[in-house]
Write a protein that holds these residues in place. Sequence first.
Motif, short mmCIF file in Angstrom:
data_model
loop_
_atom_site.label_atom_id
_atom_site.label_comp_id
_atom_site.label_asym_id
_atom_site.label_seq_id
_atom_site.Cartn_x
_atom_site.Cartn_y
_atom_site.Cartn_z
N TRP A 169 0.83 -1.19 0.00
CA TRP A 169 0.00 0.00 0.00
C TRP A 169 0.87 1.24 0.00
O TRP A 169 1.92 1.30 0.63
CB TRP A 169 -0.91 0.02 1.23
N SER A 170 0.41 2.27 -0.73
CA SER A 170 1.08 3.56 -0.74
C SER A 170 0.00 4.64 -0.89
O SER A 170 -1.13 4.33 -1.26
CB SER A 170 2.09 3.64 -1.89
N PRO A 171 0.32 5.88 -0.61
CA PRO A 171 -0.67 6.95 -0.76
C PRO A 171 -1.22 7.06 -2.18
O PRO A 171 -2.39 7.39 -2.38
CB PRO A 171 0.08 8.21 -0.35
N SER A 172 -0.41 6.77 -3.19
CA SER A 172 -0.91 6.86 -4.56
C SER A 172 -1.96 5.79 -4.84
O SER A 172 -2.92 6.03 -5.57
CB SER A 172 0.24 6.75 -5.56
N ILE A 173 -1.82 4.63 -4.23
CA ILE A 173 -2.83 3.58 -4.37
C ILE A 173 -4.12 4.01 -3.67
O ILE A 173 -5.22 3.80 -4.19
CB ILE A 173 -2.30 2.24 -3.83
N GLY A 174 -3.99 4.64 -2.51
CA GLY A 174 -5.15 5.14 -1.81
C GLY A 174 -5.89 6.21 -2.61
O GLY A 174 -7.12 6.23 -2.66
N ILE A 180 -5.89 6.53 -5.88
CA ILE A 180 -6.55 5.87 -7.01
C ILE A 180 -7.86 5.24 -6.56
O ILE A 180 -8.89 5.35 -7.24
CB ILE A 180 -5.62 4.83 -7.65
N MET A 181 -7.86 4.60 -5.39
CA MET A 181 -9.08 3.97 -4.88
C MET A 181 -10.14 5.02 -4.56
O MET A 181 -11.33 4.82 -4.85
CB MET A 181 -8.76 3.12 -3.65
N ILE A 182 -9.75 6.14 -3.99
CA ILE A 182 -10.70 7.21 -3.69
C ILE A 182 -11.29 7.77 -4.98
O ILE A 182 -12.51 7.97 -5.08
CB ILE A 182 -10.02 8.32 -2.86
N LEU A 183 -10.46 8.02 -5.97
CA LEU A 183 -10.96 8.54 -7.25
C LEU A 183 -11.87 7.54 -7.96
O LEU A 183 -12.86 7.94 -8.59
CB LEU A 183 -9.79 8.94 -8.15
N ALA A 184 -11.56 6.26 -7.86
CA ALA A 184 -12.41 5.24 -8.46
C ALA A 184 -13.78 5.21 -7.78
O ALA A 184 -14.81 5.07 -8.44
CB ALA A 184 -11.75 3.87 -8.40
N ASN A 185 -13.80 5.37 -6.46
CA ASN A 185 -15.07 5.40 -5.74
C ASN A 185 -15.87 6.65 -6.08
O ASN A 185 -17.10 6.59 -6.22
CB ASN A 185 -14.84 5.29 -4.23
N LEU A 187 -24.10 1.24 -0.86
CA LEU A 187 -23.30 0.01 -0.85
C LEU A 187 -22.99 -0.47 -2.26
O LEU A 187 -21.88 -0.95 -2.53
CB LEU A 187 -24.03 -1.07 -0.06
N ALA A 188 -23.96 -0.35 -3.15
CA ALA A 188 -23.74 -0.80 -4.53
C ALA A 188 -22.68 0.05 -5.24
O ALA A 188 -21.79 -0.48 -5.91
CB ALA A 188 -25.04 -0.76 -5.31
N THR A 189 -22.76 1.37 -5.08
CA THR A 189 -21.80 2.23 -5.77
C THR A 189 -20.40 2.10 -5.19
O THR A 189 -19.42 2.09 -5.95
CB THR A 189 -22.25 3.69 -5.75
N THR A 190 -20.29 1.98 -3.88
CA THR A 190 -18.94 1.83 -3.31
C THR A 190 -18.35 0.45 -3.59
O THR A 190 -17.14 0.32 -3.76
CB THR A 190 -18.93 2.13 -1.80
N ALA A 191 -19.19 -0.58 -3.68
CA ALA A 191 -18.69 -1.90 -4.07
C ALA A 191 -18.17 -1.85 -5.51
O ALA A 191 -17.09 -2.38 -5.81
CB ALA A 191 -19.77 -2.95 -3.93
N PHE A 192 -18.93 -1.20 -6.39
CA PHE A 192 -18.47 -1.04 -7.77
C PHE A 192 -17.19 -0.21 -7.82
O PHE A 192 -16.28 -0.52 -8.60
CB PHE A 192 -19.57 -0.40 -8.62
N GLY A 193 -17.10 0.82 -6.99
CA GLY A 193 -15.89 1.63 -6.95
C GLY A 193 -14.67 0.85 -6.51
O GLY A 193 -13.58 1.05 -7.04
N HIS A 194 -14.85 -0.06 -5.55
CA HIS A 194 -13.72 -0.88 -5.12
C HIS A 194 -13.31 -1.88 -6.19
O HIS A 194 -12.11 -2.14 -6.38
CB HIS A 194 -14.05 -1.60 -3.81
N LEU A 240 -13.69 -1.39 -9.42
CA LEU A 240 -13.06 -0.55 -10.44
C LEU A 240 -11.65 -0.15 -10.00
O LEU A 240 -10.70 -0.24 -10.79
CB LEU A 240 -13.94 0.68 -10.68
N GLY A 241 -11.51 0.27 -8.76
CA GLY A 241 -10.19 0.68 -8.25
C GLY A 241 -9.20 -0.46 -8.22
O GLY A 241 -8.02 -0.30 -8.55
N THR A 242 -9.67 -1.65 -7.82
CA THR A 242 -8.79 -2.82 -7.80
C THR A 242 -8.31 -3.16 -9.21
O THR A 242 -7.14 -3.47 -9.42
CB THR A 242 -9.52 -4.02 -7.19
#
Length: 88
Positions: free
Chosen positions: A18-23, A25-30, A65-72, A74-76
């Motif tokens: 894990w790094s801040p850049s990964i975090g 990316i996950m926030i932007l994907a969500n 829950l549906a949108t954040t699950a999709f965001g995770h 997508l981010g993954t």
Amino acid sequence: MLTSTLLAATTVPTTLQWSPSIGIIMILANIAAIAFGKSSIKYPNVGPALPSPNFFGGFGLPALLATTAFGHILGTGIILGLHNLGRF
């Protein structure tokens, strides 16, 4: 014998630290998934309400829950894709 040969032949890929850049990316994907859900979910406020609906974009619990699950998901996919390209 065959099982030990198969286990020895499989390679374990390196795990991604894990790094801040990964975090980020996950926030932007969500955020992108929530924006997509806001424009495409027909009844976003159906179901149990959240404590502060304005803070959650007017979503009910199932839509959030549906949108954040999709965001995770997508981010993954983005993070693993960038890792396979050698960017991380």
